[in-house]
Design a protein around this motif. Sequence first.
Motif, PDB file in Angstrom:
ATOM      1  N   ASP A  98      10.733 -72.819 -19.792  1.00 48.67           N
ATOM      2  CA  ASP A  98       9.273 -72.926 -19.993  1.00 48.67           C
ATOM      3  C   ASP A  98       8.793 -71.974 -21.095  1.00 48.67           C
ATOM      4  O   ASP A  98       7.940 -72.332 -21.906  1.00 48.67           O
ATOM      5  CB  ASP A  98       8.513 -72.578 -18.698  1.00 48.67           C
ATOM      6  N   TYR A 101      11.956 -71.853 -24.737  1.00 50.78           N
ATOM      7  CA  TYR A 101      12.073 -73.098 -25.512  1.00 50.78           C
ATOM      8  C   TYR A 101      10.681 -73.545 -25.948  1.00 50.78           C
ATOM      9  O   TYR A 101      10.216 -74.631 -25.618  1.00 50.78           O
ATOM     10  CB  TYR A 101      12.789 -74.167 -24.670  1.00 50.78           C
ATOM     11  N   ALA A 106      11.733 -74.591 -30.312  1.00 48.73           N
ATOM     12  CA  ALA A 106      12.716 -75.557 -29.790  1.00 48.73           C
ATOM     13  C   ALA A 106      12.381 -76.992 -30.190  1.00 48.73           C
ATOM     14  O   ALA A 106      13.247 -77.859 -30.195  1.00 48.73           O
ATOM     15  CB  ALA A 106      12.821 -75.434 -28.271  1.00 48.73           C
ATOM     16  N   TYR A 107      11.112 -77.255 -30.504  1.00 52.81           N
ATOM     17  CA  TYR A 107      10.684 -78.612 -30.892  1.00 52.81           C
ATOM     18  C   TYR A 107       9.361 -78.505 -31.628  1.00 52.81           C
ATOM     19  O   TYR A 107       8.668 -77.487 -31.548  1.00 52.81           O
ATOM     20  CB  TYR A 107      10.538 -79.510 -29.659  1.00 52.81           C
ATOM     21  N   ILE A 109       5.895 -81.209 -32.777  1.00 45.54           N
ATOM     22  CA  ILE A 109       5.266 -82.519 -32.619  1.00 45.54           C
ATOM     23  C   ILE A 109       4.323 -82.713 -33.799  1.00 45.54           C
ATOM     24  O   ILE A 109       3.467 -81.856 -34.058  1.00 45.54           O
ATOM     25  CB  ILE A 109       4.475 -82.619 -31.293  1.00 45.54           C
ATOM     26  N   GLN A 147      19.375 -86.343 -15.960  1.00 48.64           N
ATOM     27  CA  GLN A 147      18.299 -86.816 -16.832  1.00 48.64           C
ATOM     28  C   GLN A 147      17.198 -85.772 -16.988  1.00 48.64           C
ATOM     29  O   GLN A 147      16.658 -85.583 -18.087  1.00 48.64           O
ATOM     30  CB  GLN A 147      17.720 -88.135 -16.311  1.00 48.64           C
ATOM     31  N   THR A 148      16.870 -85.076 -15.883  1.00 48.74           N
ATOM     32  CA  THR A 148      15.787 -84.081 -15.952  1.00 48.74           C
ATOM     33  C   THR A 148      16.248 -82.741 -16.539  1.00 48.74           C
ATOM     34  O   THR A 148      15.434 -81.832 -16.666  1.00 48.74           O
ATOM     35  CB  THR A 148      15.162 -83.845 -14.553  1.00 48.74           C
ATOM     36  N   ASP A 151      18.714 -84.658 -20.698  1.00 46.21           N
ATOM     37  CA  ASP A 151      17.816 -85.455 -21.538  1.00 46.21           C
ATOM     38  C   ASP A 151      16.455 -84.779 -21.690  1.00 46.21           C
ATOM     39  O   ASP A 151      15.925 -84.678 -22.790  1.00 46.21           O
ATOM     40  CB  ASP A 151      17.597 -86.849 -20.922  1.00 46.21           C
ATOM     41  N   GLY A 152      15.902 -84.334 -20.568  1.00 48.83           N
ATOM     42  CA  GLY A 152      14.530 -83.814 -20.560  1.00 48.83           C
ATOM     43  C   GLY A 152      14.383 -82.474 -21.256  1.00 48.83           C
ATOM     44  O   GLY A 152      13.294 -82.119 -21.710  1.00 48.83           O
ATOM     45  N   ILE A 153      15.472 -81.714 -21.333  1.00 44.89           N
ATOM     46  CA  ILE A 153      15.401 -80.380 -21.945  1.00 44.89           C
ATOM     47  C   ILE A 153      16.289 -80.301 -23.195  1.00 44.89           C
ATOM     48  O   ILE A 153      15.799 -80.184 -24.312  1.00 44.89           O
ATOM     49  CB  ILE A 153      15.807 -79.270 -20.933  1.00 44.89           C
ATOM     50  N   PHE A 156      16.275 -83.233 -25.773  1.00 45.35           N
ATOM     51  CA  PHE A 156      14.911 -83.250 -26.307  1.00 45.35           C
ATOM     52  C   PHE A 156      14.792 -82.297 -27.495  1.00 45.35           C
ATOM     53  O   PHE A 156      14.065 -82.575 -28.454  1.00 45.35           O
ATOM     54  CB  PHE A 156      13.935 -82.851 -25.190  1.00 45.35           C
ATOM     55  N   CYS A 157      15.524 -81.173 -27.414  1.00 48.19           N
ATOM     56  CA  CYS A 157      15.514 -80.171 -28.496  1.00 48.19           C
ATOM     57  C   CYS A 157      16.610 -80.431 -29.515  1.00 48.19           C
ATOM     58  O   CYS A 157      16.883 -79.563 -30.354  1.00 48.19           O
ATOM     59  CB  CYS A 157      15.695 -78.774 -27.918  1.00 48.19           C
TER      60      CYS A 157
ATOM     61  N   TRP B  86       8.857 -80.003 -19.065  1.00 45.47           N
ATOM     62  CA  TRP B  86      10.290 -80.237 -19.263  1.00 45.47           C
ATOM     63  C   TRP B  86      10.859 -81.135 -18.155  1.00 45.47           C
ATOM     64  O   TRP B  86      11.914 -80.858 -17.608  1.00 45.47           O
ATOM     65  CB  TRP B  86      11.061 -78.902 -19.326  1.00 45.47           C
ATOM     66  N   THR B  87      10.145 -82.183 -17.840  1.00 43.05           N
ATOM     67  CA  THR B  87      10.530 -83.191 -16.832  1.00 43.05           C
ATOM     68  C   THR B  87      10.812 -82.589 -15.452  1.00 43.05           C
ATOM     69  O   THR B  87      11.564 -83.167 -14.659  1.00 43.05           O
ATOM     70  CB  THR B  87      11.735 -84.053 -17.302  1.00 43.05           C
ATOM     71  N   MET B 141      12.519 -92.130 -16.723  1.00 44.56           N
ATOM     72  CA  MET B 141      12.367 -90.712 -16.390  1.00 44.56           C
ATOM     73  C   MET B 141      11.502 -90.485 -15.149  1.00 44.56           C
ATOM     74  O   MET B 141      11.735 -89.532 -14.396  1.00 44.56           O
ATOM     75  CB  MET B 141      11.799 -89.942 -17.587  1.00 44.56           C
ATOM     76  N   SER B 144      13.599 -90.371 -12.119  1.00 42.12           N
ATOM     77  CA  SER B 144      14.356 -89.122 -11.979  1.00 42.12           C
ATOM     78  C   SER B 144      13.455 -87.974 -11.519  1.00 42.12           C
ATOM     79  O   SER B 144      13.862 -87.136 -10.717  1.00 42.12           O
ATOM     80  CB  SER B 144      15.033 -88.760 -13.306  1.00 42.12           C
TER      81      SER B 144
END
Lengths: 195, 195
Positions: A98, A101, A106-107, A109, A147-148, A151-153, A156-157, B86-87, B141, B144
């Motif tokens: 939280d 990242y 980390a990303y 938009i 996935q959580t 994929d989700g973390i 994603f980065c 983060w999902t 998602m 999940s």
Amino acid sequence: MKHLIVYSHPNPKSFNHAIMETLAGELTTLGHEVKIRDLYAINFDPVLKASDFELIQSGKVAADVKVEQDHIAWADVISFVHPIWWTGLPAMVKGYIDRVYSFGFAYKIDDTGVTGLLNGKKVLIINTTGTPEEIYAKIGMFNSILQTSDDGIYRFCAMEVLKHVFFTAIPYITDAERAGMLVEVKEIAKTICNK
Amino acid sequence: MKHLIVYSHPNPKSFNHAIMETLAGELTTLGHEVKIRDLYAINFDPVLKASDFELIQSGKVAADVKVEQDHIAWADVISFVHPIWWTGLPAMVKGYIDRVYSFGFAYKIDDTGVTGLLNGKKVLIINTTGTPEEIYAKIGMFNSILQTSDDGIYRFCAMEVLKHVFFTAIPYITDAERAGMLVEVKEIAKTICNK
């Protein structure tokens, strides 16, 4: 290669601690540089605060977050070693994500959508569960956990997930079985270094 | 009915705060008793410590955990209001689960397996996401997220999940759309009270 291990467990005598030490030892033996961030030992603060949001809006981060981001920036491979609690990340690890990242690190938009900024970095995840494998497998829970997190973390980065391992039913197995898992950790260390 | 709202967001001006106030207001209007636990406002400590494990082994819990468990014991319906980050659950909420939903209080494990101990209690979950609905829907998602919260946490403890709502794309929608969501929150309050 430069290896960062992000490790989290409240008990230094835990099996997670043994996994972390085995992984760090094998990577060092293989000639790699290894840094360990023991989130409980450094008393990491996992609570994302209003002040964190304010800093991010002005392109900054808190001093303790900057320390962790610098470690990530340094590393080629980041290995997470922690238990799964309640089918998810423990609060300490979730709060590390939280806060560390962060948007801008980390990303990002923009008009083109989301862009991961940790491309080029690889990630290994080693988790333990108290729950036996067959119980989670039967209901597809591993897929949801993958996935959580992956994929989700991490993806994603734009990180490359090298491997995500679950060692299950830890409280219910024998010492010999746990020792076998540590042998497997050494094999994983060798494998990821050949990738 | 006795309603406990467990609310978590670092910003008192957030849309999550508006959801919590709307839910609490409507439940009160409908004649119910409402208690709110604002985890940031009470500065809840989400980090499960070695001392928590030691206490649990002797059948006890930390004083701050006991306060939260007493609120749960009091309630007929527990509503969680928080964002998805983060999902998954933000560290504050995850740590509330890690610490408060303790062994011996929320579940037990014996020769017959796992038994949830919060049977008879109902749960409503209202989450916000920054991510637009279609992005999560396309990759499955939501399933999940639901499995790692509703199944992995609430149903594991034998709670009845009344409803789990996602309000999505919050930063990108209009004030009118957000106002519409708050109307929906009032409808949800009415609906769950008829169950």
